[in-house]
Design a protein around this motif. Structure first.
Motif, PDB file in Angstrom:
ATOM      1  N   TYR A 107       0.847  -1.193   0.000  1.00  0.00           N
ATOM      2  CA  TYR A 107       0.000   0.000   0.000  1.00  0.00           C
ATOM      3  C   TYR A 107       0.883   1.244   0.000  1.00  0.00           C
ATOM      4  CZ  TYR A 107      -3.819  -3.162   0.868  1.00  0.00           C
ATOM      5  OH  TYR A 107      -4.724  -4.173   0.746  1.00  0.00           O
ATOM      6  N   ILE A 108       0.393   2.289  -0.669  1.00  0.00           N
ATOM      7  CA  ILE A 108       1.121   3.551  -0.695  1.00  0.00           C
ATOM      8  C   ILE A 108       1.117   4.112   0.723  1.00  0.00           C
ATOM      9  CG2 ILE A 108       1.201   5.882  -1.647  1.00  0.00           C
ATOM     10  CD1 ILE A 108       1.743   3.692  -3.744  1.00  0.00           C
ATOM     11  N   GLN A 109       2.289   4.206   1.286  1.00  0.00           N
ATOM     12  CA  GLN A 109       2.494   4.735   2.628  1.00  0.00           C
ATOM     13  C   GLN A 109       3.981   5.001   2.764  1.00  0.00           C
ATOM     14  OE1 GLN A 109       1.399   1.756   5.532  1.00  0.00           O
ATOM     15  NE2 GLN A 109       2.116   0.118   4.236  1.00  0.00           N
ATOM     16  N   GLN A 110       4.454   5.248   3.957  1.00  0.00           N
ATOM     17  CA  GLN A 110       5.870   5.525   4.143  1.00  0.00           C
ATOM     18  C   GLN A 110       6.692   4.354   3.609  1.00  0.00           C
ATOM     19  OE1 GLN A 110       7.007   6.398   8.151  1.00  0.00           O
ATOM     20  NE2 GLN A 110       9.143   6.738   7.610  1.00  0.00           N
ATOM     21  N   GLY A 111       7.604   4.638   2.701  1.00  0.00           N
ATOM     22  CA  GLY A 111       8.474   3.605   2.133  1.00  0.00           C
ATOM     23  C   GLY A 111       7.949   2.991   0.849  1.00  0.00           C
ATOM     24  N   VAL A 112       6.699   3.252   0.482  1.00  0.00           N
ATOM     25  CA  VAL A 112       6.124   2.761  -0.776  1.00  0.00           C
ATOM     26  C   VAL A 112       5.555   3.971  -1.503  1.00  0.00           C
ATOM     27  CG1 VAL A 112       4.435   1.241  -1.850  1.00  0.00           C
ATOM     28  CG2 VAL A 112       5.571   0.525   0.258  1.00  0.00           C
ATOM     29  N   ALA A 113       6.024   4.188  -2.739  1.00  0.00           N
ATOM     30  CA  ALA A 113       5.614   5.395  -3.447  1.00  0.00           C
ATOM     31  C   ALA A 113       5.344   5.116  -4.914  1.00  0.00           C
ATOM     32  CB  ALA A 113       6.702   6.466  -3.324  1.00  0.00           C
ATOM     33  N   GLY A 114       4.424   5.895  -5.440  1.00  0.00           N
ATOM     34  CA  GLY A 114       4.168   5.939  -6.869  1.00  0.00           C
ATOM     35  C   GLY A 114       4.356   7.373  -7.310  1.00  0.00           C
ATOM     36  N   VAL A 115       5.084   7.569  -8.398  1.00  0.00           N
ATOM     37  CA  VAL A 115       5.353   8.922  -8.878  1.00  0.00           C
ATOM     38  C   VAL A 115       5.033   8.985 -10.369  1.00  0.00           C
ATOM     39  CG1 VAL A 115       7.091  10.749  -9.134  1.00  0.00           C
ATOM     40  CG2 VAL A 115       7.218   9.179  -7.185  1.00  0.00           C
ATOM     41  N   TYR A 116       4.238   9.961 -10.749  1.00  0.00           N
ATOM     42  CA  TYR A 116       3.912  10.210 -12.145  1.00  0.00           C
ATOM     43  C   TYR A 116       4.566  11.537 -12.500  1.00  0.00           C
ATOM     44  CZ  TYR A 116       1.097  11.307 -16.290  1.00  0.00           C
ATOM     45  OH  TYR A 116       0.677  11.634 -17.559  1.00  0.00           O
ATOM     46  N   THR A 117       5.414  11.551 -13.528  1.00  0.00           N
ATOM     47  CA  THR A 117       6.147  12.762 -13.889  1.00  0.00           C
ATOM     48  C   THR A 117       5.845  13.142 -15.332  1.00  0.00           C
ATOM     49  OG1 THR A 117       7.937  12.139 -12.380  1.00  0.00           O
ATOM     50  CG2 THR A 117       8.433  13.840 -13.995  1.00  0.00           C
ATOM     51  N   ILE A 118       5.540  14.412 -15.523  1.00  0.00           N
ATOM     52  CA  ILE A 118       5.356  14.967 -16.860  1.00  0.00           C
ATOM     53  C   ILE A 118       6.560  15.862 -17.128  1.00  0.00           C
ATOM     54  CG2 ILE A 118       3.921  16.422 -18.328  1.00  0.00           C
ATOM     55  CD1 ILE A 118       1.549  15.682 -16.474  1.00  0.00           C
ATOM     56  N   VAL A 131      -1.489   8.773   0.076  1.00  0.00           N
ATOM     57  CA  VAL A 131      -1.638   7.684   1.041  1.00  0.00           C
ATOM     58  C   VAL A 131      -3.121   7.419   1.170  1.00  0.00           C
ATOM     59  CG1 VAL A 131      -1.289   6.970   3.425  1.00  0.00           C
ATOM     60  CG2 VAL A 131       0.473   8.298   2.268  1.00  0.00           C
ATOM     61  N   ASP A 132      -3.534   6.236   0.740  1.00  0.00           N
ATOM     62  CA  ASP A 132      -4.955   5.900   0.678  1.00  0.00           C
ATOM     63  C   ASP A 132      -5.032   4.383   0.581  1.00  0.00           C
ATOM     64  OD1 ASP A 132      -7.561   5.289  -0.354  1.00  0.00           O
ATOM     65  OD2 ASP A 132      -7.738   7.343  -1.059  1.00  0.00           O
ATOM     66  N   SER A 133      -6.002   3.783   1.221  1.00  0.00           N
ATOM     67  CA  SER A 133      -6.100   2.320   1.223  1.00  0.00           C
ATOM     68  C   SER A 133      -6.392   1.748  -0.166  1.00  0.00           C
ATOM     69  CB  SER A 133      -7.183   1.857   2.205  1.00  0.00           C
ATOM     70  OG  SER A 133      -8.436   2.363   1.818  1.00  0.00           O
ATOM     71  N   ALA A 134      -6.882   2.580  -1.102  1.00  0.00           N
ATOM     72  CA  ALA A 134      -7.148   2.090  -2.462  1.00  0.00           C
ATOM     73  C   ALA A 134      -5.914   2.205  -3.361  1.00  0.00           C
ATOM     74  CB  ALA A 134      -8.302   2.873  -3.078  1.00  0.00           C
ATOM     75  N   ASN A 135      -4.890   2.908  -2.902  1.00  0.00           N
ATOM     76  CA  ASN A 135      -3.679   3.111  -3.686  1.00  0.00           C
ATOM     77  C   ASN A 135      -2.649   2.055  -3.330  1.00  0.00           C
ATOM     78  OD1 ASN A 135      -4.832   5.339  -4.892  1.00  0.00           O
ATOM     79  ND2 ASN A 135      -3.967   6.769  -3.419  1.00  0.00           N
ATOM     80  N   SER A 149       0.915  -5.198 -10.750  1.00  0.00           N
ATOM     81  CA  SER A 149      -0.083  -4.209 -11.139  1.00  0.00           C
ATOM     82  C   SER A 149      -0.039  -3.047 -10.157  1.00  0.00           C
ATOM     83  CB  SER A 149      -1.468  -4.850 -11.178  1.00  0.00           C
ATOM     84  OG  SER A 149      -1.819  -5.333  -9.897  1.00  0.00           O
ATOM     85  N   PHE A 150      -0.708  -1.957 -10.536  1.00  0.00           N
ATOM     86  CA  PHE A 150      -0.751  -0.789  -9.651  1.00  0.00           C
ATOM     87  C   PHE A 150      -1.945   0.081 -10.010  1.00  0.00           C
ATOM     88  CE2 PHE A 150       2.018   0.031 -13.233  1.00  0.00           C
ATOM     89  CZ  PHE A 150       1.652   1.287 -13.696  1.00  0.00           C
ATOM     90  N   ASN A 151      -2.430   0.776  -8.999  1.00  0.00           N
ATOM     91  CA  ASN A 151      -3.523   1.746  -9.133  1.00  0.00           C
ATOM     92  C   ASN A 151      -3.305   2.803  -8.066  1.00  0.00           C
ATOM     93  OD1 ASN A 151      -5.511   0.540 -11.108  1.00  0.00           O
ATOM     94  ND2 ASN A 151      -5.293  -1.148  -9.666  1.00  0.00           N
ATOM     95  N   PHE A 152      -3.353   4.053  -8.456  1.00  0.00           N
ATOM     96  CA  PHE A 152      -3.286   5.119  -7.463  1.00  0.00           C
ATOM     97  C   PHE A 152      -3.678   6.450  -8.065  1.00  0.00           C
ATOM     98  CE2 PHE A 152       1.130   3.791  -8.517  1.00  0.00           C
ATOM     99  CZ  PHE A 152       1.543   4.868  -9.290  1.00  0.00           C
ATOM    100  N   THR A 153      -3.962   7.380  -7.158  1.00  0.00           N
ATOM    101  CA  THR A 153      -4.255   8.759  -7.520  1.00  0.00           C
ATOM    102  C   THR A 153      -3.060   9.579  -7.074  1.00  0.00           C
ATOM    103  OG1 THR A 153      -6.609   8.404  -7.206  1.00  0.00           O
ATOM    104  CG2 THR A 153      -5.841  10.688  -7.172  1.00  0.00           C
ATOM    105  N   VAL A 154      -2.590  10.454  -7.967  1.00  0.00           N
ATOM    106  CA  VAL A 154      -1.420  11.281  -7.653  1.00  0.00           C
ATOM    107  C   VAL A 154      -1.815  12.751  -7.671  1.00  0.00           C
ATOM    108  CG1 VAL A 154       0.293   9.631  -8.488  1.00  0.00           C
ATOM    109  CG2 VAL A 154      -0.677  11.266 -10.080  1.00  0.00           C
ATOM    110  N   THR A 155      -1.132  13.527  -6.837  1.00  0.00           N
ATOM    111  CA  THR A 155      -1.319  14.979  -6.791  1.00  0.00           C
ATOM    112  C   THR A 155       0.065  15.621  -6.699  1.00  0.00           C
ATOM    113  OG1 THR A 155      -1.487  15.046  -4.382  1.00  0.00           O
ATOM    114  CG2 THR A 155      -3.548  14.763  -5.610  1.00  0.00           C
ATOM    115  N   PRO A 156       0.164  16.936  -6.955  1.00  0.00           N
ATOM    116  CA  PRO A 156       1.483  17.572  -6.900  1.00  0.00           C
ATOM    117  C   PRO A 156       2.178  17.434  -5.547  1.00  0.00           C
ATOM    118  CG  PRO A 156      -0.048  19.009  -8.024  1.00  0.00           C
ATOM    119  CD  PRO A 156      -0.853  17.858  -7.465  1.00  0.00           C
ATOM    120  N   ASP A 157       1.419  17.378  -4.466  1.00  0.00           N
ATOM    121  CA  ASP A 157       2.035  17.289  -3.145  1.00  0.00           C
ATOM    122  C   ASP A 157       1.760  15.956  -2.446  1.00  0.00           C
ATOM    123  OD1 ASP A 157      -0.654  17.615  -2.648  1.00  0.00           O
ATOM    124  OD2 ASP A 157      -0.435  19.556  -1.652  1.00  0.00           O
ATOM    125  N   GLY A 158       1.063  15.042  -3.119  1.00  0.00           N
ATOM    126  CA  GLY A 158       0.740  13.754  -2.513  1.00  0.00           C
ATOM    127  C   GLY A 158      -0.378  13.837  -1.485  1.00  0.00           C
TER     128      GLY A 158
END
Length: 176
Positions: A107-118, A131-135, A149-158
């Motif tokens: 799960y996305i939390q401390q030590g696990v990250a997803g980053v989308y870069t443009i 940080v969300d239980s669905a991510n 596989s992976f699924n998450f929502t990203v924002t500029p500040d997380g």
């Protein structure tokens, strides 16, 4: 004269024989490149997702599975070129798992990250997975391929932010 012709024929035969056997091994254009046997082809495998309803299909993909300071870290990434193949403009997705323990759900939390870069005209804008239980990032295999596989929502500040990107149906399968 007859002996000279026989000697010339023998020399010619030896030359043809040695030329045909000396070229039987594969040509190696980079014999002195260290680690070339362990280099992965960044065009092999698959790394796909749907970003805000648009298909993300990475042309370049790869992974790194390393232990740093006693902590195993898995990083998987995909880079999708821009439509005009401009090296200063592309999009990428990076998945990072600290304390990687093999296949499982992370799960996305401390030590696990997803980053989308443009990357737009050389200027990067990074979006961090919230940080969300669905991510989550799910690793289903790490034998001869890193798969998952992976699924998450990203924002500029997380954090909660109206400027978000939804990354769904993410899949990767990259040969080792």
């Amino acid at each position: 004269m007859k002996k000279f012709i026989q000697l010339a024929f023998v020399c010619l035969s030896i030359g043809v024989l040695s030329a045909s056997t000396s070229c039987s091994s594969n040509y190696d254009a980079t014999p002195d490149v260290p680690g070339k046997d362990t280099m992965r082809n960044p065009f092999q495998g698959d790394f796909t997702a749907v970003v805000n309803g648009v298909n993300f299909i990475a042309e370049t993909k790869g992974y790194q599975d390393a232990t740093v300071g006693g902590i195993r870290v898995l990083t998987v990434y995909g880079i999708m070129n821009s439509a005009n193949k401009d090296p200063k403009s592309n999009t990428s997705i990076n998945l990072n798992i600290n304390n990687y323990n093999g296949p499982g759900v992370y799960y996305i939390q401390q030590g696990v990250a997803g980053v989308y870069t443009i990357l737009n005209n050389g200027t990067p804008t990074a979006f961090l997975a919230r940080v969300d239980s669905a991510n989550m990032i799910t690793v289903t295999g790490d034998g001869d391929k890193i798969e998952g596989s992976f699924n998450f929502t990203v924002t500029p500040d997380g954090l909660e932010n109206p400027n978000q990107q939804n990354i769904a149906d993410g899949k990767f399968s990259i040969p080792k």
